[in-house]
Design a protein around this motif. Structure first.
Motif, short mmCIF file in Angstrom:
data_model
loop_
_atom_site.label_atom_id
_atom_site.label_comp_id
_atom_site.label_asym_id
_atom_site.label_seq_id
_atom_site.Cartn_x
_atom_site.Cartn_y
_atom_site.Cartn_z
N ARG A 85 67.78 4.94 41.98
CA ARG A 85 66.69 5.02 40.98
C ARG A 85 65.64 3.95 41.24
O ARG A 85 64.44 4.21 41.12
N GLU A 90 61.63 3.13 39.68
CA GLU A 90 61.95 2.95 38.26
C GLU A 90 62.09 1.47 37.94
O GLU A 90 62.74 0.73 38.68
N LYS A 110 63.69 4.53 27.94
CA LYS A 110 62.54 5.35 28.32
C LYS A 110 61.65 5.72 27.13
O LYS A 110 60.57 6.29 27.31
N PHE A 237 57.35 5.98 34.66
CA PHE A 237 58.63 6.10 33.98
C PHE A 237 58.55 5.72 32.50
O PHE A 237 59.50 5.93 31.76
#
Length: 310
Positions: A85, A90, A110, A237
């Motif tokens: 990730r 991210e 998130k 993100f």
């Protein structure tokens, strides 16, 4: 047993790294650092250390002094998922689910914007106002609270003061869930949270001595890729509702300013984080609303902080 050739030993070692069988911390750290560097990370070593510490729930000293320890397969697989990730850009904060702000550890996910160090300027400026009115009862509202980092930092700093009423609102119920969790975790139980689109919730007090806001100010109509430089790729993100706004990024900020004449008490103030390029337009809008506006940051890097006074 016959000795293995160098080629066979290398193949066996690589197979272990691929499947996490009998792999030392040192080996997986070195492999991950190499991968992240190739993906463009400028902080590969720090990223790997942070992710591994999160997975193992161990500090830096442990990782340094136990680098020959064998990692379990379960830990190895979790570590590899997070590294993959991270290779996609991210943010570390979303991978380890927390971010430090104003000396406090905030849970993030998130659904909220990751707290930025420069936003601590808002907390500092708010603290000056509170300290200069030490003997007066103050009502304070944090609009678009997100993770709650601004209002909770103030609550923590002034937790022994009885003259402060603290309120926070956000349009996102998922963001409010994070903010409430942070307030509980950090022992700041004197904040009242509301779901609201700016001032629209009728349960919010009618007027405030101080309004704080770090609302979305990026232009939603500009090409999305414009904001995704190598240093800010993590923006993709984060929740777009917390980053982007219409009218060249000014829609929500203009609505807020137009509501201040009614929502600020006489002599009250609002502290906003905006884009530096928007300041001239906002100054003209404040003039039309009979409000005074000025910048508050002395930093040459962060000039997008304004104080509006009624």
């Amino acid at each position: 047993m016959l000795p293995l050739s160098a080629k066979t030993r290398n193949a066996f070692s690589q197979n272990n790294l691929n499947y996490g069988v009998g792999v030392t911390l040192k080996a997986i750290v070195n492999k991950a650092i190499t991968e992240l560097k190739k993906s463009g990370s400028k902080t590969a070593a720090l990223d790997v250390k942070t992710i591994l510490g999160h997975v193992l729930e161990k500090d830096d000293v442990y990782l340094l002094t136990h680098n020959q320890d064998i990692i379990s397969n379960a830990h190895y697989q979790k570590f590899r998922r997070l590294i993959r990730r991270r290779k996609k850009g991210e943010p570390i904060a979303f991978l380890v689910c927390h971010k430090e702000f104003y000396g406090l550890d905030f849970t993030v996910n998130k659904n909220v914007l990751i707290p930025r160090p420069e936003t601590e300027i808002l907390v500092d400026e708010a603290a000056k106002i509170i300290e200069s009115n030490e003997n007066e009862k103050l009502t304070i509202l944090d609009l678009g609270t997100g993770s709650g980092c601004i209002i909770i930092s103030l609550a923590n700093k002034f937790r022994t003061k009885q003259h402060i009423e603290l309120f926070a609102s956000d349009i996102s119920p998922l963001a409010l869930k994070v903010a409430r969790k942070n307030a509980k975790k950090l022992g700041c139980n004197n904040i009242k949270f509301f779901r609201s689109d700016l001032f629209n919730n009728k349960r919010i007090p009618k007027q405030f001595d101080l309004v704080l806001a770090n609302l979305p100010y990026l232009d939603i109509n500009k090409p999305y890729a414009k904001y995704l430089t190598p240093d800010s790729i993590g923006l993709k993100f984060e929740p777009k509702i917390a980053l982007y706004s219409d009218k060249q990024g000014l829609l929500l900020i203009e609505k807020l300013i137009k509501g201040l004449p009614k929502k600020l008490k006489n002599g009250g103030a609002a502290l906003l984080e905006v884009d530096e390029s928007q300041i001239n337009k906002l100054e003209k809008l404040c003039y039309k609303q009979n409000l005074k506006m000025g910048t508050v940051s002395n930093s040459s890097r962060f000039k997008g902080f304004v104080k509006i006074v009624k």
